[in-house]
Scaffold this active site. Structure first.
Site, mmCIF file in Angstrom:
data_model
loop_
_atom_site.group_PDB
_atom_site.id
_atom_site.type_symbol
_atom_site.label_atom_id
_atom_site.label_comp_id
_atom_site.label_asym_id
_atom_site.label_seq_id
_atom_site.Cartn_x
_atom_site.Cartn_y
_atom_site.Cartn_z
ATOM 1 N N ARG A 40 31.224 22.058 26.855
ATOM 2 C CA ARG A 40 31.745 22.040 28.435
ATOM 3 C C ARG A 40 32.640 23.420 28.824
ATOM 4 O O ARG A 40 32.322 23.814 29.951
ATOM 5 C CB ARG A 40 32.414 20.840 28.939
ATOM 6 C CG ARG A 40 31.566 19.571 28.815
ATOM 7 C CD ARG A 40 32.124 18.500 29.646
ATOM 8 N NE ARG A 40 31.524 17.188 29.589
ATOM 9 C CZ ARG A 40 31.953 16.074 30.209
ATOM 10 N NH1 ARG A 40 33.074 15.960 30.505
ATOM 11 N NH2 ARG A 40 31.229 14.983 30.001
ATOM 12 N N ASP A 150 43.234 10.982 42.521
ATOM 13 C CA ASP A 150 42.621 11.568 41.291
ATOM 14 C C ASP A 150 43.287 12.515 41.059
ATOM 15 O O ASP A 150 44.050 13.380 41.637
ATOM 16 C CB ASP A 150 41.000 11.786 41.662
ATOM 17 C CG ASP A 150 40.220 11.922 40.524
ATOM 18 O OD1 ASP A 150 39.510 10.894 40.204
ATOM 19 O OD2 ASP A 150 40.304 12.789 39.496
HETATM 20 C C1 SAM Z 1 34.423 8.134 35.639
HETATM 21 S S1 SAM Z 1 35.578 8.420 36.983
HETATM 22 C C2 SAM Z 1 35.660 7.047 37.717
HETATM 23 C C3 SAM Z 1 35.385 6.982 39.199
HETATM 24 C C4 SAM Z 1 35.317 5.411 39.948
HETATM 25 N N1 SAM Z 1 36.888 4.938 39.714
HETATM 26 C C5 SAM Z 1 34.435 4.787 39.256
HETATM 27 O O1 SAM Z 1 34.581 3.622 38.444
HETATM 28 O O2 SAM Z 1 33.166 4.965 39.652
HETATM 29 C C6 SAM Z 1 36.832 8.720 36.157
HETATM 30 C C7 SAM Z 1 38.134 9.512 37.041
HETATM 31 O O3 SAM Z 1 39.129 9.432 36.502
HETATM 32 C C8 SAM Z 1 40.121 10.669 36.628
HETATM 33 N N2 SAM Z 1 41.111 10.791 35.907
HETATM 34 C C9 SAM Z 1 41.334 10.991 34.388
HETATM 35 N N3 SAM Z 1 42.506 10.886 34.069
HETATM 36 C C10 SAM Z 1 43.450 10.955 35.277
HETATM 37 C C11 SAM Z 1 44.682 10.971 35.323
HETATM 38 N N4 SAM Z 1 45.623 11.315 34.380
HETATM 39 N N5 SAM Z 1 45.235 10.979 36.603
HETATM 40 C C12 SAM Z 1 44.414 10.687 37.567
HETATM 41 N N6 SAM Z 1 43.038 10.456 37.429
HETATM 42 C C13 SAM Z 1 42.478 10.822 36.266
HETATM 43 C C14 SAM Z 1 39.101 11.682 36.517
HETATM 44 O O4 SAM Z 1 39.250 12.822 36.994
HETATM 45 C C15 SAM Z 1 37.727 11.163 37.061
HETATM 46 O O5 SAM Z 1 37.565 11.554 38.311
#
Ligand code: SAM
Length: 281
Positions: A40, A150
């Protein structure tokens, strides 16, 4: 021979440094994701003129350059999401939780709902549509704004732009009411202001202390903790607990579990309820 299409290699030491940094800063566990890291990031590193991971990481760790931090975050987080994801959760929210909250908040008319790890916005906008459907003509008398957070700026920018290709299973009626077809690109739709204005987007790292003004009635944190290791998850669940109102609801995804916890009890698949006086272990 190195080519444009070949991934850069990363030494064991540099891999460990990056894994530790991501874990400490964002809670994300990449210890088994060496291949993902090189595939990536390689292209972007080459485009920025870095000959290898070592020189990039030295620059990143010594300067904490916000653009490089952003690049790492954008490339190494998984932002996959879609409208109406795990739809039974929204049905439960609509049929069980909203009537309860309407009753509980009949004096203050303020609901506190948080989409934590909202990615590009489909989850909080789906919640906003359900709220609009539920409150109907009474909506203006209620404060039902959804906090959506996020860590990824790229995902947040997409969320704020609110332009999507809605899925085929979006009800036609909702498509008509809550989306406007774009004139220049008929495949794209913009979320209507009535839904958009009911979501507040903020950048927030879930590793940080939770200090929002309200105690949350409902937290959606789905498909986020799967990227964390167990101790990071446990600590976050404890912070969620402290940030919630009595009997508040926590949604995680169907592929996750809270395991044994004195803090929450499961009320439906992947839906938990705060236990107000937990037994201390
Ligand atoms: C797979 S998406 C989930 C989106 C939505 N909640 C769903 O279930 O469809 C995971 C998200 O978690 C966020 N994320 C990961 N680590 C994080 C952190 N430490 N603080 C805030 N957001 C975080 C990522 O940037 C990503 O946008």
């Amino acid at each position: 021979m190195s080519s444009m299409f070949q991934d850069l290699t990363i030494s064991d030491a540099d891999f460990q440094r990056l894994v530790q940094f991501m874990h400490k800063t964002y809670g994300i566990d990449l210890s088994k994701k060496r291949q993902l890291i090189t595939s990536r990031l390689s292209h972007s590193l080459k485009a920025k003129g870095y000959p290898d991971f070592k020189s990039f990481l030295e620059h990143l760790f010594s300067t904490k350059d916000p653009q490089d931090l952003e690049l790492v975050l954008n490339k190494l987080t998984t932002n996959y999401t879609y409208f109406l994801r795990e739809k039974d959760h929204f049905t439960y929210f609509q049929r069980t939780i909203l009537p309860e909250l309407e009753q509980r908040h009949k004096k203050d008319h303020v609901l506190a709902i948080w989409s934590a790890g909202c990615s590009s916005g489909e989850e909080p906008y789906t919640l906003s549509m359900y709220l609009k459907e539920y409150f109907g003509s009474q909506a203006s008398q209620w404060d039902t704004r959804v906090l959506a957070t996020d860590i990824s700026q790229q995902a947040m920018a997409k969320a704020k732009a609110a332009v999507y290709q809605p899925p085929a299973d979006m009800p036609q009626e909702w498509l008509r009411r809550y989306f406007t077809r774009n004139q220049t690109n008929p495949n794209e739709y913009t979320i209507a202001p009535v839904i958009r204005d009911n979501v507040i987007f903020r950048t927030f790292n879930l590793m940080d202390p939770i200090q929002f003004r309200l105690k949350f009635d409902v937290i959606f944190c789905r498909n986020v903790m799967i990227y964390f290791d167990q101790s990071t998850r446990d600590a976050l669940v404890r912070r969620f607990y402290d940030a919630m109102s009595p009997n508040g609801y926590l949604f995680i995804s169907h592929s996750e579990s809270l395991g044994q916890t004195p803090l929450f009890r499961m009320v439906a698949p992947a839906i938990y309820r705060k236990i107000s006086a937990p037994t201390r272990s």
